[in-house]
Design a protein around this motif. Structure first.
Motif, PDB file in Angstrom:
ATOM      1  N   GLU A  56       0.832  -1.204   0.000  1.00 14.95           N
ATOM      2  CA  GLU A  56       0.000   0.000   0.000  1.00 14.95           C
ATOM      3  C   GLU A  56       0.872   1.262   0.000  1.00 14.95           C
ATOM      4  OE1 GLU A  56      -3.223  -0.192   2.802  1.00 14.95           O
ATOM      5  OE2 GLU A  56      -3.429  -2.369   2.510  1.00 14.95           O
ATOM      6  N   VAL A  57       0.369   2.290  -0.644  1.00 11.77           N
ATOM      7  CA  VAL A  57       1.020   3.601  -0.589  1.00 11.77           C
ATOM      8  C   VAL A  57       0.704   4.228   0.771  1.00 11.77           C
ATOM      9  CG1 VAL A  57       1.021   5.945  -1.574  1.00 11.77           C
ATOM     10  CG2 VAL A  57       0.974   3.936  -3.088  1.00 11.77           C
ATOM     11  N   LEU A  58       1.726   4.798   1.406  1.00  8.68           N
ATOM     12  CA  LEU A  58       1.567   5.403   2.730  1.00  8.68           C
ATOM     13  C   LEU A  58       1.658   6.927   2.634  1.00  8.68           C
ATOM     14  CD1 LEU A  58       3.973   3.146   4.870  1.00  8.68           C
ATOM     15  CD2 LEU A  58       1.672   2.633   4.043  1.00  8.68           C
ATOM     16  N   LEU A  82       5.819   3.625   1.113  1.00  4.57           N
ATOM     17  CA  LEU A  82       5.213   2.355   0.722  1.00  4.57           C
ATOM     18  C   LEU A  82       5.356   1.395   1.902  1.00  4.57           C
ATOM     19  CD1 LEU A  82       4.033   1.208  -2.008  1.00  4.57           C
ATOM     20  CD2 LEU A  82       6.223   0.048  -2.284  1.00  4.57           C
ATOM     21  N   GLY A  83       4.354   0.557   2.094  1.00  2.00           N
ATOM     22  CA  GLY A  83       4.417  -0.381   3.206  1.00  2.00           C
ATOM     23  C   GLY A  83       3.577  -1.609   2.938  1.00  2.00           C
ATOM     24  N   ILE A  84       3.541  -2.492   3.920  1.00  2.00           N
ATOM     25  CA  ILE A  84       2.693  -3.687   3.827  1.00  2.00           C
ATOM     26  C   ILE A  84       1.731  -3.694   5.006  1.00  2.00           C
ATOM     27  CG2 ILE A  84       2.592  -6.223   3.872  1.00  2.00           C
ATOM     28  CD1 ILE A  84       5.362  -6.322   2.690  1.00  2.00           C
ATOM     29  N   ASP A  85       0.474  -3.950   4.692  1.00  3.59           N
ATOM     30  CA  ASP A  85      -0.555  -4.197   5.702  1.00  3.59           C
ATOM     31  C   ASP A  85      -0.697  -5.725   5.776  1.00  3.59           C
ATOM     32  OD1 ASP A  85      -2.970  -4.490   7.090  1.00  3.59           O
ATOM     33  OD2 ASP A  85      -4.192  -3.831   5.396  1.00  3.59           O
ATOM     34  N   PHE A  86       0.114  -6.365   6.640  1.00  2.00           N
ATOM     35  CA  PHE A  86      -0.006  -7.823   6.787  1.00  2.00           C
ATOM     36  C   PHE A  86      -1.343  -8.155   7.435  1.00  2.00           C
ATOM     37  CE2 PHE A  86       4.787  -8.260   6.624  1.00  2.00           C
ATOM     38  CZ  PHE A  86       4.804  -9.122   5.534  1.00  2.00           C
ATOM     39  N   THR A  87      -1.996  -9.164   6.902  1.00  2.70           N
ATOM     40  CA  THR A  87      -3.354  -9.510   7.310  1.00  2.70           C
ATOM     41  C   THR A  87      -3.455 -11.014   7.539  1.00  2.70           C
ATOM     42  OG1 THR A  87      -4.198  -7.714   5.923  1.00  2.70           O
ATOM     43  CG2 THR A  87      -5.780  -9.392   6.608  1.00  2.70           C
ATOM     44  N   ALA A  88      -3.876 -11.406   8.728  1.00  5.32           N
ATOM     45  CA  ALA A  88      -4.122 -12.833   8.986  1.00  5.32           C
ATOM     46  C   ALA A  88      -5.495 -13.148   8.393  1.00  5.32           C
ATOM     47  CB  ALA A  88      -4.086 -13.105  10.481  1.00  5.32           C
ATOM     48  N   VAL A 114       6.654  -0.377   7.402  1.00  5.59           N
ATOM     49  CA  VAL A 114       6.758   1.030   6.996  1.00  5.59           C
ATOM     50  C   VAL A 114       8.102   1.194   6.297  1.00  5.59           C
ATOM     51  CG1 VAL A 114       6.798   3.426   7.781  1.00  5.59           C
ATOM     52  CG2 VAL A 114       5.367   1.757   8.978  1.00  5.59           C
ATOM     53  N   GLY A 115       8.051   1.428   5.000  1.00  5.74           N
ATOM     54  CA  GLY A 115       9.287   1.591   4.240  1.00  5.74           C
ATOM     55  C   GLY A 115       9.779   3.025   4.246  1.00  5.74           C
ATOM     56  N   GLU A 116      10.654   3.331   3.303  1.00  8.48           N
ATOM     57  CA  GLU A 116      11.194   4.689   3.172  1.00  8.48           C
ATOM     58  C   GLU A 116      10.083   5.680   2.837  1.00  8.48           C
ATOM     59  OE1 GLU A 116      14.278   5.887   3.484  1.00  8.48           O
ATOM     60  OE2 GLU A 116      15.005   3.885   4.020  1.00  8.48           O
ATOM     61  N   PHE A 117      10.266   6.907   3.310  1.00  9.97           N
ATOM     62  CA  PHE A 117       9.389   7.999   2.870  1.00  9.97           C
ATOM     63  C   PHE A 117      10.169   8.921   1.944  1.00  9.97           C
ATOM     64  CE2 PHE A 117       6.871   6.539   6.431  1.00  9.97           C
ATOM     65  CZ  PHE A 117       5.586   6.720   5.950  1.00  9.97           C
ATOM     66  N   TYR A 118       9.446   9.520   1.013  1.00  6.97           N
ATOM     67  CA  TYR A 118      10.048  10.408   0.020  1.00  6.97           C
ATOM     68  C   TYR A 118       9.215  11.681  -0.078  1.00  6.97           C
ATOM     69  CZ  TYR A 118      11.740   5.779  -1.450  1.00  6.97           C
ATOM     70  OH  TYR A 118      12.268   4.519  -1.472  1.00  6.97           O
ATOM     71  N   ALA A 119       9.869  12.770  -0.466  1.00  3.97           N
ATOM     72  CA  ALA A 119       9.138  14.029  -0.663  1.00  3.97           C
ATOM     73  C   ALA A 119       8.091  13.832  -1.757  1.00  3.97           C
ATOM     74  CB  ALA A 119      10.113  15.135  -1.048  1.00  3.97           C
ATOM     75  N   LYS A 120       6.876  14.266  -1.497  1.00  4.50           N
ATOM     76  CA  LYS A 120       5.784  14.010  -2.450  1.00  4.50           C
ATOM     77  C   LYS A 120       5.982  14.728  -3.776  1.00  4.50           C
ATOM     78  CE  LYS A 120       2.702  17.696  -0.899  1.00  4.50           C
ATOM     79  NZ  LYS A 120       1.502  18.088  -0.200  1.00  4.50           N
TER      80      LYS A 120
END
Ligand code: ZN
Length: 202
Positions: A56-58, A82-88, A114-120
């Motif tokens: 997912e985009v964060l 960008l990140g992952i919403d892990f879901t059981a 929660v991955g790297e953040f970048y300037a939008k």
């Protein structure tokens, strides 16, 4: 800080889970304890046999706000990631069946990558490609142009219910291609071609 997640924001993912298209965004929360510490592997929790990745985009909120109008929402974030919403998924299915809240399936320790953040400014937010690569194979290939609700609309909607604070992170929903993780998988997330995270599954 808190994490606010959006469910069912891409039509293709709604179809693959045979969910109904919502009339308004679906919101759920993860506590800060859900964040997977940087450099840590993701351990599949013992209570699930079917943990799914959802790339997912964060959006990182930069100041406090409530009842934010969509046209001013862009002032409330400078960075995206960008990140992952892990879901059981098996646990979630049981919760859904009984009409119960999803937290056990969505908000457990390590469930928020929660991955790297970048300037939008570096991106076209309305046409932003992102991918999840599992063991060198592209398993999710999304573009923000397919969002049902755009980032600014999400901020407007969420802030009607929850005061947004500096450091809060919004997970904006996953595109099609979600699937199960197994031990020894390597998950790499790419935002506009840049490697935003690299996670080992244990
Ligand atoms: Zn999600």
């Amino acid at each position: 800080m808190k994490i606010i997640c959006i469910g069912r924001n891409y039509a293709t993912h709604i179809e693959e889970l045979e969910n109904e298209k919502p009339e308004s965004p679906i919101i759920f929360l993860k506590p800060d304890s859900a964040i997977l510490p940087r450099k840590n592997p993701f351990f599949i929790p013992p209570f699930s046999n079917e943990v799914h990745y959802e790339v997912e985009v964060l959006v990182k909120i930069n100041k406090v706000g409530k009842h934010i109008a969509a046209k001013f929402a862009h002032k409330y974030y400078d960075e995206i990631g960008l990140g992952i919403d892990f879901t059981a998924r098996d646990v979630q299915a049981k919760c859904k069946e009984k009409g119960l809240p999803w937290e056990k399936a969505k908000a457990f320790d390590g469930s928020a990558v929660v991955g790297e953040f970048y300037a939008k400014e570096n991106f076209d937010l309305e046409n932003l490609q992102f991918q999840l690569i599992k063991n060198k194979e592209i398993v999710q290939d999304g573009n923000t142009n397919a969002m049902l609700w755009k980032i600014d609309e999400l901020i407007a909607y969420i802030s009607q219910y929850f005061t947004l604070k500096k450091g809060d992170i919004i997970y904006t929903g996953t595109p099609a291609g979600v699937g199960k993780v197994s031990e020894n998988d390597v998950l790499i997330g790419k935002l506009d071609g840049k490697e935003a995270f690299n996670i080992k599954v244990k």
